[in-house]
Design an enzyme around this catalytic site. Sequence first.
Site, PDB file in Angstrom:
ATOM      1  N   TYR A   1     -36.697 -42.724 -65.999  1.00  0.00           N
ATOM      2  CA  TYR A   1     -36.559 -43.906 -66.279  1.00  0.00           C
ATOM      3  C   TYR A   1     -35.471 -44.665 -66.619  1.00  0.00           C
ATOM      4  O   TYR A   1     -34.886 -45.575 -65.849  1.00  0.00           O
ATOM      5  CB  TYR A   1     -37.706 -44.064 -67.478  1.00  0.00           C
ATOM      6  CG  TYR A   1     -37.783 -45.520 -67.854  1.00  0.00           C
ATOM      7  CD1 TYR A   1     -38.586 -46.418 -67.263  1.00  0.00           C
ATOM      8  CD2 TYR A   1     -37.062 -45.931 -68.936  1.00  0.00           C
ATOM      9  CE1 TYR A   1     -38.768 -47.571 -67.926  1.00  0.00           C
ATOM     10  CE2 TYR A   1     -37.127 -47.282 -69.367  1.00  0.00           C
ATOM     11  CZ  TYR A   1     -38.125 -48.003 -68.879  1.00  0.00           C
ATOM     12  OH  TYR A   1     -38.174 -49.553 -69.626  1.00  0.00           O
TER      13      TYR A   1
ATOM     14  N   LYS B   1     -33.383 -47.491 -64.509  1.00  0.00           N
ATOM     15  CA  LYS B   1     -33.332 -48.999 -64.913  1.00  0.00           C
ATOM     16  C   LYS B   1     -31.623 -49.411 -64.825  1.00  0.00           C
ATOM     17  O   LYS B   1     -31.103 -50.674 -64.874  1.00  0.00           O
ATOM     18  CB  LYS B   1     -33.625 -49.094 -66.581  1.00  0.00           C
ATOM     19  CG  LYS B   1     -35.186 -49.018 -66.694  1.00  0.00           C
ATOM     20  CD  LYS B   1     -35.781 -50.273 -66.188  1.00  0.00           C
ATOM     21  CE  LYS B   1     -37.143 -50.404 -66.119  1.00  0.00           C
ATOM     22  NZ  LYS B   1     -37.859 -51.596 -65.517  1.00  0.00           N
TER      23      LYS B   1
ATOM     24  N   ASP C   1     -50.272 -56.777 -58.984  1.00  0.00           N
ATOM     25  CA  ASP C   1     -50.328 -55.572 -59.857  1.00  0.00           C
ATOM     26  C   ASP C   1     -50.982 -54.589 -59.034  1.00  0.00           C
ATOM     27  O   ASP C   1     -51.998 -55.017 -58.099  1.00  0.00           O
ATOM     28  CB  ASP C   1     -50.780 -55.988 -61.222  1.00  0.00           C
ATOM     29  CG  ASP C   1     -50.517 -54.874 -62.198  1.00  0.00           C
ATOM     30  OD1 ASP C   1     -50.750 -53.684 -61.965  1.00  0.00           O
ATOM     31  OD2 ASP C   1     -49.897 -55.217 -63.385  1.00  0.00           O
TER      32      ASP C   1
ATOM     33  N   ASP D   1     -49.324 -52.972 -54.540  1.00  0.00           N
ATOM     34  CA  ASP D   1     -48.355 -51.863 -54.945  1.00  0.00           C
ATOM     35  C   ASP D   1     -46.604 -52.223 -54.422  1.00  0.00           C
ATOM     36  O   ASP D   1     -46.625 -52.109 -53.370  1.00  0.00           O
ATOM     37  CB  ASP D   1     -48.789 -50.360 -54.339  1.00  0.00           C
ATOM     38  CG  ASP D   1     -47.794 -49.299 -54.783  1.00  0.00           C
ATOM     39  OD1 ASP D   1     -46.899 -49.281 -55.403  1.00  0.00           O
ATOM     40  OD2 ASP D   1     -48.298 -47.940 -54.639  1.00  0.00           O
ATOM     41  N   VAL D   2     -45.800 -52.357 -55.795  1.00  0.00           N
ATOM     42  CA  VAL D   2     -44.745 -52.769 -55.363  1.00  0.00           C
ATOM     43  C   VAL D   2     -43.757 -51.637 -54.661  1.00  0.00           C
ATOM     44  O   VAL D   2     -42.755 -52.013 -54.102  1.00  0.00           O
ATOM     45  CB  VAL D   2     -43.714 -53.107 -56.479  1.00  0.00           C
ATOM     46  CG1 VAL D   2     -44.425 -54.545 -57.224  1.00  0.00           C
ATOM     47  CG2 VAL D   2     -43.541 -51.941 -57.544  1.00  0.00           C
TER      48      VAL D   2
ATOM     49  N   THR E   1     -46.159 -53.862 -76.802  1.00  0.00           N
ATOM     50  CA  THR E   1     -47.016 -54.366 -76.124  1.00  0.00           C
ATOM     51  C   THR E   1     -48.647 -54.503 -76.285  1.00  0.00           C
ATOM     52  O   THR E   1     -49.535 -55.021 -75.611  1.00  0.00           O
ATOM     53  CB  THR E   1     -46.566 -53.895 -74.384  1.00  0.00           C
ATOM     54  OG1 THR E   1     -47.257 -52.531 -74.557  1.00  0.00           O
ATOM     55  CG2 THR E   1     -45.252 -54.201 -74.128  1.00  0.00           C
TER      56      THR E   1
ATOM     57  N   THR F   1     -51.234 -48.047 -76.563  1.00  0.00           N
ATOM     58  CA  THR F   1     -51.624 -47.379 -77.724  1.00  0.00           C
ATOM     59  C   THR F   1     -51.190 -46.132 -77.383  1.00  0.00           C
ATOM     60  O   THR F   1     -51.301 -45.024 -78.301  1.00  0.00           O
ATOM     61  CB  THR F   1     -53.162 -47.144 -77.970  1.00  0.00           C
ATOM     62  OG1 THR F   1     -53.746 -46.924 -76.738  1.00  0.00           O
ATOM     63  CG2 THR F   1     -53.897 -48.448 -78.760  1.00  0.00           C
TER      64      THR F   1
END
Length: 257
Positions: free
Chosen positions: A163, A167, A37, A66-67, A198, A201
């Site tokens: 996004y 996906k 991560d 960092d992917v 998750t 907030t």
Amino acid sequence: MATLNGKVAIVTGASSGIGRAIAIRLAAEGASVVIADVLDRPVEGGICTTEAIGAAGDRCHFVKTDVSDANAVENTVRQAVERYGRLDVMVNNAAIYTSTGLIETTTADWKRVMAVNVEGVFLGCKSAVRQFLTQEPVGETRGRIINIASQHGMISCPGDIAYGVSKAAVEHLTRQVATEFAEQLIPCNAIAPGKILTGRTDIGIDPVLLAYARSRTPWPRLGRPEDIAGATLFLASDMASYITGATLLVDGGWMAR
Ligand code: NAD
């Protein structure tokens, strides 16, 4: 005996949310887990995943990754193998979003989402497969890949074009890798979560999006990170035989409605 006794897994984005629950579950089932991560602390608050998993010998290790950085991903796989001897399971979970539609999404935003959500999964698959190909099969597999997609890769994502498109790409990338490496005994599958609470907030509890998710979800509650962790455990285990190129919806029936 625990389901993943002696197995070695990397989970990207495992400091927070769904990735964190996956890492904790795989470790509880006996796997050694590398937490990959950019951050070591959960974005939702609380203790680090490595602390949550606990000492358990030397079965959990954080590698800052960092992917979207090919060298970083290769280094993480190398470190996992140096420390634990091999790699059995690669979970490509890390992702970001912009919460913007077509007009508001800048080219820089678009590129960053694609770099993390698509290129990150591509790099994770590539580095894992290269390692798997150096390993003898155990049972019927050399190593398993699980990519975290989304129901919003199958239907449009309200208010987040980059996004949603990213996906959809993850789901197809999964099919490409699965078919290219079936002969070499490398299953590659995806999980498409519905709405998962998750503990975040920010956008995670946006009242409009929550109301929309509740209206779409037949099951009488929204998802928990542990729901995705259970599905990941299944796909990471030998219970998942003759399954490759599949996307498992874990969405409380969202897509069935
Ligand atoms: P999250 O934002 O809570 O956690 C994401 C983690 O990824 C964080 O720890 C973050 O630091 C890490 N990360 C971000 N960029 C990174 C990078 N470049 N390299 C490495 N790590 C990076 O997300 P989440 O809600 O737990 O989602 C996890 C996965 O599940 C994602 O792929 C997401 O698209 C998918 N998903 C989530 C939901 C949901 O409702 N939460 C629904 C469908 C799909």
